[in-house]
Design an enzyme around this catalytic site. Structure first.
Site, PDB file in Angstrom:
ATOM      1  N   LYS A  64      13.807 -15.655 -46.634  1.00 56.30           N
ATOM      2  CA  LYS A  64      12.927 -15.761 -47.808  1.00 56.30           C
ATOM      3  C   LYS A  64      13.636 -15.177 -49.032  1.00 56.30           C
ATOM      4  O   LYS A  64      14.646 -14.462 -48.898  1.00 56.30           O
ATOM      5  CB  LYS A  64      11.623 -14.998 -47.538  1.00 56.30           C
ATOM      6  CG  LYS A  64      11.810 -13.498 -47.304  1.00 56.30           C
ATOM      7  CD  LYS A  64      10.526 -12.820 -46.840  1.00 56.30           C
ATOM      8  CE  LYS A  64      10.761 -11.339 -46.569  1.00 56.30           C
ATOM      9  NZ  LYS A  64       9.566 -10.691 -45.987  1.00 56.30           N
ATOM     10  N   ARG A 105      -2.413  -6.146 -44.816  1.00 53.04           N
ATOM     11  CA  ARG A 105      -2.091  -7.232 -45.753  1.00 53.04           C
ATOM     12  C   ARG A 105      -2.672  -8.536 -45.192  1.00 53.04           C
ATOM     13  O   ARG A 105      -3.865  -8.668 -45.060  1.00 53.04           O
ATOM     14  CB  ARG A 105      -0.567  -7.331 -45.949  1.00 53.04           C
ATOM     15  CG  ARG A 105       0.030  -6.080 -46.557  1.00 53.04           C
ATOM     16  CD  ARG A 105       1.466  -6.252 -47.050  1.00 53.04           C
ATOM     17  NE  ARG A 105       2.284  -7.181 -46.264  1.00 53.04           N
ATOM     18  CZ  ARG A 105       3.613  -7.265 -46.340  1.00 53.04           C
ATOM     19  NH1 ARG A 105       4.275  -6.450 -47.166  1.00 53.04           N
ATOM     20  NH2 ARG A 105       4.283  -8.120 -45.617  1.00 53.04           N
ATOM     21  N   TYR A 122      22.082   2.819 -75.914  1.00 53.28           N
ATOM     22  CA  TYR A 122      20.819   2.976 -76.648  1.00 53.28           C
ATOM     23  C   TYR A 122      20.197   4.349 -76.431  1.00 53.28           C
ATOM     24  O   TYR A 122      20.166   4.858 -75.305  1.00 53.28           O
ATOM     25  CB  TYR A 122      19.809   1.922 -76.187  1.00 53.28           C
ATOM     26  CG  TYR A 122      20.175   0.515 -76.575  1.00 53.28           C
ATOM     27  CD1 TYR A 122      20.419   0.168 -77.904  1.00 53.28           C
ATOM     28  CD2 TYR A 122      20.259  -0.479 -75.609  1.00 53.28           C
ATOM     29  CE1 TYR A 122      20.736  -1.139 -78.255  1.00 53.28           C
ATOM     30  CE2 TYR A 122      20.572  -1.791 -75.951  1.00 53.28           C
ATOM     31  CZ  TYR A 122      20.813  -2.108 -77.276  1.00 53.28           C
ATOM     32  OH  TYR A 122      21.121  -3.395 -77.602  1.00 53.28           O
ATOM     33  N   MET A 143      20.719  -4.692 -71.444  1.00 46.15           N
ATOM     34  CA  MET A 143      20.428  -6.014 -70.890  1.00 46.15           C
ATOM     35  C   MET A 143      21.661  -6.667 -70.257  1.00 46.15           C
ATOM     36  O   MET A 143      21.583  -7.274 -69.193  1.00 46.15           O
ATOM     37  CB  MET A 143      19.878  -6.925 -71.992  1.00 46.15           C
ATOM     38  CG  MET A 143      19.383  -8.267 -71.469  1.00 46.15           C
ATOM     39  SD  MET A 143      18.814  -9.370 -72.770  1.00 46.15           S
ATOM     40  CE  MET A 143      17.338  -8.539 -73.333  1.00 46.15           C
TER      41      MET A 143
HETATM   42  C1  LIG Z   1      10.191 -10.044 -44.838  1.00 44.62           C
HETATM   43  C2  LIG Z   1       9.561 -10.080 -43.515  1.00 44.62           C
HETATM   44  C3  LIG Z   1      10.325  -9.805 -42.362  1.00 44.62           C
HETATM   45  C4  LIG Z   1      11.741  -9.309 -42.405  1.00 44.62           C
HETATM   46  O1  LIG Z   1      11.760  -7.921 -42.637  1.00 44.62           O
HETATM   47  P1  LIG Z   1      13.140  -7.086 -42.574  1.00 44.62           P
HETATM   48  O2  LIG Z   1      12.741  -5.667 -42.625  1.00 44.62           O
HETATM   49  O3  LIG Z   1      13.925  -7.504 -43.779  1.00 44.62           O
HETATM   50  O4  LIG Z   1      13.808  -7.465 -41.322  1.00 44.62           O
HETATM   51  C5  LIG Z   1       9.717  -9.980 -41.129  1.00 44.62           C
HETATM   52  N1  LIG Z   1       8.430 -10.370 -41.044  1.00 44.62           N
HETATM   53  C6  LIG Z   1       7.660 -10.614 -42.130  1.00 44.62           C
HETATM   54  C7  LIG Z   1       6.257 -11.030 -41.943  1.00 44.62           C
HETATM   55  C8  LIG Z   1       8.201 -10.456 -43.402  1.00 44.62           C
HETATM   56  O5  LIG Z   1       7.437 -10.685 -44.463  1.00 44.62           O
END
Ligand SMILES: *Cc1c(COP(=O)(O)O)cnc(C)c1O
Length: 645
Positions: free
Chosen positions: A45, A142, A281, A328
């Site tokens: 992802k 969640r 800055y 930036m």
């Molecule tokens: C992002 C995610 C993972 C991977 O987590 P890592 O700690 O990067 O291995 C696994 N399961 C779900 C549901 C996630 O959202």
């Protein structure tokens, strides 16, 4: 040969995130070992945590990952558009999610409950069942069905399965505190999962994949009372693929993982300023004394955290802190506040600090002796996950370490982050960045078909080219290479007189911790430097330092009995190519070239040549500040992967 040379002469790119796919493949291999037979879901992802989703996905699958994971259906569909046909699971949806496309494209769907009707409608429309993994909220709070909602969800899902609209392949949950292995909540979550799976089976479902562990879950499994309880049937691993550690107190190396991304650029300006000079800055930083500042052309628009003042940048063999505010486009390091990368790199060079010049390679983070992603995360008050994923599309991703067999049609891909669908560039600019100073990412897969003097023989696996500004840097590179060497290794050193072969060997000797006094072995032919009990590698191999310059024939080579020590020592042979290659199927070849214009090496062992050799040590000192280009090449089964130096 010609291709190599033209690449070496090209300039490294202005800035890039170099992603070593060989490291990704290595990490997948390691994670598969740790998973002990479980299905590995490679989580790609967020553009593979900033590393380039299609490239990482392919590398992970090549290395044995079974399945891919994304958060969004759109991310999964982008992989399909890239021609990736492996199973993919996506788990975070909204009412706008294109479930119909997901079902059509054979994307597995995480189902928490709220999206079930839309998924069933999509299955009807597509005329085929949706393959789903039911998600349980076992305590993270969640997504996922709560234990209270679970029985109703499995009943509805069982009905839909009966109607041929759905097929439940998996049940999963996500862990909240797996990165803190001592906490009790993980075991509670896993017990809740066990109960939920039982409920599902009693309702008539037959999932074949139950999964819970993320990277910290997998990496901590072996230390837990019941590893099976967390490993289940499959593991979903993101961070570990990229060679990063999720634990505050454990490094990637502790797990045999290798960071895959190197964020690097080139010094844009260098200037001397007096005491009290303000920087960036707000003038929040003022120099303590007269000092030299270097300008690093990466800033928060590139994804470098604005608050990360104090984070280290490696230039040469020293780490320099970012001072003043990160802007930036750029930030500034104070060269007077630097420290050596390692003890070994610092000692020999302490007297002569290398000068930083405009154009020098500057590495914010990477593998080996570079600063780590975690160094930057610590400076920014965040975690390594965020530092790599927030890298912006402005930083081109450069993928190296592609599989050799794919090398011919696509020697490397240069791609801008955020456009994972872009075609790999094959035009003139496509491979422009393997050149001198490409840094730790400057790894080129070998084509195994080069010839010519000093060039690789068949069986070459890869090459790394670095431009080094001084003898100090030559020593430091060799010292960084030393930990990768072991008894039985053969290192061939090529380069003209005075190029720095002996300097390089001295660095190896320092890193190996052998008795000092490494000088050119011209007249003794071979000299053995015993390993020191109080060095960095007590009990490690001795170093045998050979000069093959005067060795004319194989009989000459036999006369010095190298084979006696070959298996128990690290053998370094100057002028070794074409003389001692037959001794071993594998070798590390080091070619050192001085800046252009230097005279070529004599071809014959004549008196002038020998006398020149005698003067080589002096020459090396005299040319201490000269630029050298060093190319490391791996030949044979021992060196399938480049060392991370
Ligand atoms: C992002 C995610 C993972 C991977 O987590 P890592 O700690 O990067 O291995 C696994 N399961 C779900 C549901 C996630 O959202």
């Amino acid at each position: 040969m010609s291709e190599m040379t033209s690449e070496q002469n090209r300039q490294p790119s202005e800035r890039s995130a170099v992603v070593d796919l060989a490291a990704v493949r290595h990490n997948v291999g390691r994670l598969l070992e740790l998973a002990r037979g479980r299905t590995l879901i490679a989580v790609v992802k967020a553009n593979a945590y900033g590393h380039g989703a299609p490239q990482v996905a392919r590398a992970a699958l090549e290395a044995g990952a079974h399945m891919l994971g994304t958060a969004h259906v759109s991310e999964a569909l982008a992989l399909r558009a890239e021609g990736i046909t492996a199973p993919v699971l996506a788990w975070l949806h909204t009412p706008s999610t294109d479930f119909a496309a997901a079902v059509r494209e054979d994307v597995r769907l995480g189902v928490s409950g709220g999206e079930l009707d839309a998924v069933l409608a999509a299955a009807r429309e597509a005329g085929r069942p949706a393959v789903v993994h039911l998600k349980l909220d076992s305590g993270l709070g969640r997504n996922g069905a709560t234990p209270e909602q679970w029985p109703a969800l499995v009943r509805r899902v069982r009905e839909a399965e009966g109607e041929g609209l759905l097929s439940v392949e998996g049940i999963f949950t996500h862990l909240a505190v797996a990165d803190e292995p001592a906490r009790p909540e993980t075991a509670e979550q896993l017990a809740t999962l066990t109960t939920a799976v039982r409920t599902a089976r009693e309702a008539g479902l037959s999932p074949t994949m139950v999964h819970a562990a993320n990277t910290p879950g997998l990496l901590s499994a072996a230390d837990r009372e019941d590893p099976d309880a967390i490993l289940r049937d499959a593991v979903r691993v993101g961070l570990g693929l990229y060679g990063l550690s999720p634990f505050a107190d454990r490094t990637p190396e502790d797990f045999g993982l290798v960071p895959a991304m190197t964020l690097r650029t080139r010094v844009a300006n260098v200037k001397d300023v007096p005491a009290g000079a303000g920087v960036s800055y707000g003038l929040t930083y003022r120099t303590e004394g007269p000092t030299r500042l270097a300008l690093i052309p990466l800033g928060y628009a590139d994804g470098v955290p604005r608050v990360a003042t104090g984070a280290p940048v490696r230039i040469g063999n020293r780490l320099h802190p970012v001072v003043g505010r990160i802007a930036m486009d750029q930030c500034v390091v104070d060269l007077s506040r630097s420290r050596p990368v390692t003890e070994a790199a610092g000692k020999p060079g302490a007297a002569r600090e290398p000068t930083v010049r405009i154009g020098d390679e500057a590495v914010l983070f990477g593998a080996g002796s570079n600063p780590s992603v975690t160094d930057w995360a610590d400076a920014a008050g965040t975690i390594n996950y965020e530092v790599v994923t927030r890298l912006s599309p402005r930083v081109p991703r450069e993928h190296v370490g592609l599989e050799p067999q794919r090398d011919s049609d696509r020697s490397r891909s240069v791609e801008h982050g955020g456009h994972p669908g872009a075609e790999p560039v094959d035009g003139p600019g496509a491979d422009r960045d393997h050149g001198a100073g490409a840094g730790p990412g400057g790894v080129v897969p070998g084509d195994g078909a080069q010839d010519g003097p000093g060039a690789g023989a068949a069986g070459e696996n890869w090459s790394i080219t670095r431009e080094l500004a001084s003898a100090e840097e030559t020593r430091a590179l060799a010292a960084a290479l030393a930990p990768h060497l072991r008894a039985g290794d053969l290192v061939l050193l090529n380069g003209e007189l005075g190029a720095g072969k002996t300097t390089f060997t001295q660095g190896l000797g320092a890193g190996l911790g052998v008795r000092e006094g490494i000088i050119s072995p011209t007249f003794v032919l071979a000299r053995r430097h015993p390993n020191l009990a109080d060095g960095p590698r007590p009990g490690g191999p001795d170093l045998v330092h050979v000069d093959a310059y005067r060795l004319g024939s194989a009989e000459d080579v036999e006369s010095i009995d190298l084979e006696d020590t070959l298996d128990t020592c690290v053998t370094v042979v100057e002028w070794g190519t074409s003389k001692v290659e037959h001794l071993s199927a594998s070798r590390l070849v080091v070619d050192i070239e001085r800046a252009r214009g230097a005279q070529a090496a004599p071809e014959q062992a004549d008196l002038a040549g020998v006398l020149a050799q005698l003067g080589a040590q002096w020459e090396e000192d005299a040319s201490a500040g000269e630029v050298r280009q060093i190319t490391l090449r791996g030949v044979g089964p021992r060196w399938t992967e480049p060392p991370r130096v």
